[in-house]
Design an enzyme around this catalytic site. Structure first.
Site, PDB file in Angstrom:
ATOM      1  CE  LYS A 139      -3.582   2.531   2.487  1.00  0.00           C
ATOM      2  NZ  LYS A 139      -4.678   2.491   3.473  1.00  0.00           N
ATOM      3  CG  HIS A 275     -11.512 -28.930 -35.549  1.00  0.00           C
ATOM      4  ND1 HIS A 275     -10.551 -27.957 -35.404  1.00  0.00           N
ATOM      5  CD2 HIS A 275     -11.568 -29.216 -36.876  1.00  0.00           C
ATOM      6  CE1 HIS A 275     -10.050 -27.652 -36.583  1.00  0.00           C
ATOM      7  NE2 HIS A 275     -10.642 -28.415 -37.499  1.00  0.00           N
TER       8      HIS A 275
END
Length: 523
Positions: A139, A275
């Site tokens: 922070k 596929h």
């Protein structure tokens, strides 16, 4: 803002990799080292002077180390805004010294869970002070550098940090604590409390690598791996050779591995996927026999496909596979002859998975939709012979029943609507992804006929086959298409309002039909 010099560093790490070298580099720049417990001992063993956190705070470590850094003199030194007069006055009034660098890596929670530790040990490996320091330092990154990865130690060995460096380190630190908390939350929800759908879900994953592109070249893609305990799969497979895997390669190889894993305790089995749909599956006395039977189902679609085996690859099977272009081959292992055969095909990717995943394992599947997410349990449903219900006048023969079960297993992995014909442990024709079941049945039969013509067989393998449907036949027309193709047995879930009509059609055609009571849609 100019570089901020590091005058005091607080080090508290579980992973001691590179710690001594970092401590020496910082000490050489005149940095005061403050540390805790085992970290302090490791630094002293390296010949460095270290100030204990308890000396800094004036408060002893207690409760088996649970309380040591949770103190105003630590967090005040991390959170104080140096150019804020009120903060500076408070630090002076309470004798709080600034801390310019925090080096922390957290208790090994995920590793503790993975090795099967008991609940008490798992709880003890939830870090509290570490994440608190990480968040405080991150922070206040305008003034404080936070390092959570030994790979970043070199950034701070120069004895000062830039704002850009501190911003990058802060971002990485918050990602770490978010992932750490997500891992803990997941363990509590799923493993400890047995919840299937907790009120809030966090997915703890880490970036493994970016891929060349996504499903299409204009899309971007990346591979992420679980941060906590997870089953091994295609993402953990060892790539022995070949080009970098693409998004589609991973997707198709995963589909192949999932299907072949259904046969991990069965005879030699080969799966060919194109596929994300199987285009040929077969079992045999050998892998080579299984491969030839699977390839024979659809020699056209197999070109450029993905092949998966449930046994270590041998030389003869590998030689046969190299006769056509194949994108990826997945197997538990491969002998020297197989590796040598594939080595001649530089672009072919060979993946060694090790032990095949358990097809019955529990897992959750996540799908993104516009405005939300869908979460469901993995389709690990299986049927056993005792659960099959014969609904026709004629019961299936033992061979028909075996072919029904085989076709049903394959259909589970075919995109809906799915129709699979199988005979003697090999697929004869596969119809996938159609908007109605009748068309899937017709396409599968057509593909079987085409395969027979290409191979010079006297008749398509649908003659005398079993046919599986992933969901019920809503009308008799799909079943009649299977009859026309030569099927003699049918396996389907049942449950249609027209079941009686479908059963009557099966009886009239002399078919044997069994109901599973379980559907296997795959979209």
């Amino acid at each position: 803002m100019t570089d901020i010099p590091i005058r005091r560093a607080l080090l508290s790490v579980s992973d001691k990799t590179g710690l001594a070298e970092l401590g020496k580099a910082l000490a050489a720049k005149g940095v005061e080292l403050v540390s805790t417990g085992g970290t302090a001992k490791a630094l002293r063993d390296a010949g460095l002077q270290v100030r204990d956190v308890s000396d800094l705070t004036g408060f002893p470590e207690m409760m088996d180390g649970r309380v040591k850094t949770l103190h105003p003199k630590v967090h005040g030194g991390l959170l104080g805004v140096r150019d804020n007069p009120e903060h500076a006055a408070a630090m002076d009034a309470h004798d709080i010294g600034a801390i310019d660098l925090v080096v922390v890596n957290l208790y090994p929670f995920a590793e503790t869970v993975t090795r099967g530790a008991d609940r008490d040990e798992v709880i003890e490996n939830i870090d509290i002070g570490g994440p608190s320091m990480v968040r405080s330092a991150a922070k206040n990154h305008a003034f404080v550098a936070i390092v959570t990865d030994p790979g970043d130690y070199e950034l701070v060995t120069k004895g000062a940090t830039s704002l850009e460096e501190r911003k990058r380190l802060a971002a990485k630190a918050y990602a770490l604590t978010a992932q750490y908390d997500a891992t803990i939350a997941s363990w509590f929800a799923f493993a400890d409390q047995g919840q299937l759908f907790p009120g809030k879900v966090s997915i703890p994953v880490r970036l493994e690598k970016e891929l060349r592109y996504g499903e299409n070249p204009h899309q971007k893609a990346a591979l992420y791996l679980p941060a906590g305990p997870a089953a091994r799969g295609i993402a953990q497979a060892e790539q022995v050779q070949g080009k970098e895997l693409s998004y589609n390669n991973y997707n198709d190889a995963d589909a192949a591995l999932e299907l072949v894993s259904e046969f991990r305790d069965g005879p030699p089995t080969v799966v060919i996927v194109k596929h994300a749909n199987p285009c040929g599956v077969a079992t045999g006395e050998t892998l080579l026999e299984a491969y030839k039977a699977a390839f024979g189902c659809d020699t056209v679609s197999a070109f450029g496909g993905i092949i998966a085996c449930n046994r270590p690859l041998d030389g003869p099977t590998a030689e046969a596979i190299t006769d056509i272009f194949t994108e990826v081959v997945v197997a538990p292992d491969a002998d020297d002859a197989a590796r040598a055969a594939f080595a001649r095909k530089k672009n072919l990717r060979l993946l060694l998975s090790g032990e095949l995943p358990d097809p019955k394992r529990l897992a959750l599947l996540l799908k993104s939709i516009a405005g939300g997410m869908l979460l469901q349990s993995r389709d690990n449903g299986v049927i056993v012979d005792g659960e099959l219900k014969v609904v026709t006048k004629r019961e299936p023969t033992l061979q028909e029943l075996a072919d029904c079960r085989f076709a049903w297993t394959v259909a589970k992995h075919v995109k809906s609507n799915a129709i699979v014909y199988a005979k003697d442990g090999a697929t004869a024709g596969i119809g996938a992804g159609q908007m109605n079941r009748l068309e899937s049945a017709r396409i599968a039969a057509w593909k079987a006929k085409d395969a027979a013509e290409k191979a010079g067989w006297p008749a398509p393998r649908t003659i005398g086959s079993a046919v599986a449907s992933d969901a019920f036949f809503p009308f008799a027309d799909g079943l009649l298409a299977a009859v026309e193709a030569g099927a003699t047995a049918v396996i389907q879930p049942g449950g249609s309002i027209r079941d009686e009509e479908v059963i009557a059609a099966a009886d009239e055609a002399g078919l044997a039909m069994v109901f599973t009571g379980m559907r296997h849609f795959r979209h």
